[in-house]
Enzyme design. Structure first.
Site, PDB file in Angstrom:
ATOM      1  N   ARG A 158      66.984 -18.079  52.729  1.00 47.71           N
ATOM      2  CA  ARG A 158      67.849 -18.400  51.550  1.00 47.71           C
ATOM      3  C   ARG A 158      69.780 -18.053  51.762  1.00 47.71           C
ATOM      4  NH1 ARG A 158      71.115 -19.727  48.085  1.00 47.71           N
ATOM      5  NH2 ARG A 158      70.555 -20.415  45.883  1.00 47.71           N
ATOM      6  N   GLU A 213      69.298 -29.596  44.190  1.00 46.98           N
ATOM      7  CA  GLU A 213      67.956 -29.680  44.330  1.00 46.98           C
ATOM      8  C   GLU A 213      67.604 -30.950  45.088  1.00 46.98           C
ATOM      9  OE1 GLU A 213      66.242 -26.746  44.370  1.00 46.98           O
ATOM     10  OE2 GLU A 213      66.799 -26.025  43.836  1.00 46.98           O
ATOM     11  N   ARG A 231      61.573 -14.618  50.816  1.00 42.15           N
ATOM     12  CA  ARG A 231      63.281 -15.174  51.502  1.00 42.15           C
ATOM     13  C   ARG A 231      63.916 -14.216  51.522  1.00 42.15           C
ATOM     14  NH1 ARG A 231      64.667 -20.040  47.282  1.00 42.15           N
ATOM     15  NH2 ARG A 231      65.220 -17.944  46.353  1.00 42.15           N
TER      16      ARG A 231
END
Length: 161
Positions: free
Chosen positions: A52, A60, A94
């Site tokens: 990320r 999004e 992540r």
């Protein structure tokens, strides 16, 4: 004085934890998330890292400009060799980091091109967002662009009804 010393030690620890690795982006998931394959990895490390990108928040999937943001990240990084500065790991597992390809700081470039909001207090990234807004680049062509964190909150609220 103790507070200053504690703050200095905290900052030094954060710098010591930062690691930069070389590798290749093998998948672009969305406008601020990629799969990164390090050039070398050992038994204790993963063959792929879900990364990320820090300091930014891209629209999004399903949100206006989400596909354009993903395409922009894809054109800058997919199947290209680069370096990843690992900053931390989030609660979802992540890797959080800053990506550079051909010495181009990808995170900041997405903001400069108008494909993401600056989500950090970093003045240079915020300045890039202001520049993109003034120039009407990318998502800033839409006067009513909705920040991804607002869009996510609204979707979560409507889903809980």
């Amino acid at each position: 004085m103790r507070a200053l010393l504690a703050l200095t030690l905290l900052f030094a620890t954060a710098l010591a934890q930062a690691e930069t690795i070389a590798g290749r982006v093998v998948v672009v998931i969305d406008g601020d998330t990629v799969l990164f394959r390090p050039d070398s990895y050992g038994a204790a490390s993963r063959a792929f890292l879900k990364v990320r990108l820090v300091d930014i928040d891209a629209p999004e999937a399903g949100q206006p400009h989400g596909e354009a943001a993903t395409d922009a990240l894809r054109s800058l990084t997919l199947k290209r060799h680069g370096s990843l500065e690992i900053v931390a790991t989030d609660v979802y597992g992540r890797t959080l980091g800053r990506l550079a390809v051909d010495a181009l700081p990808v995170n900041a470039e997405l903001v400069r091109r108008g494909h993401a909001w600056a989500s950090s207090r970093d003045r240079s990234v915020r300045a890039l967002e202001r520049e993109a807004r003034r120039a009407g680049r990318g998502l800033w062509q839409d006067q009513d662009a909705v920040a991804p964190w607002v869009w996510r909150r609204a979707r979560a609220a409507s889903a809980s009804r």
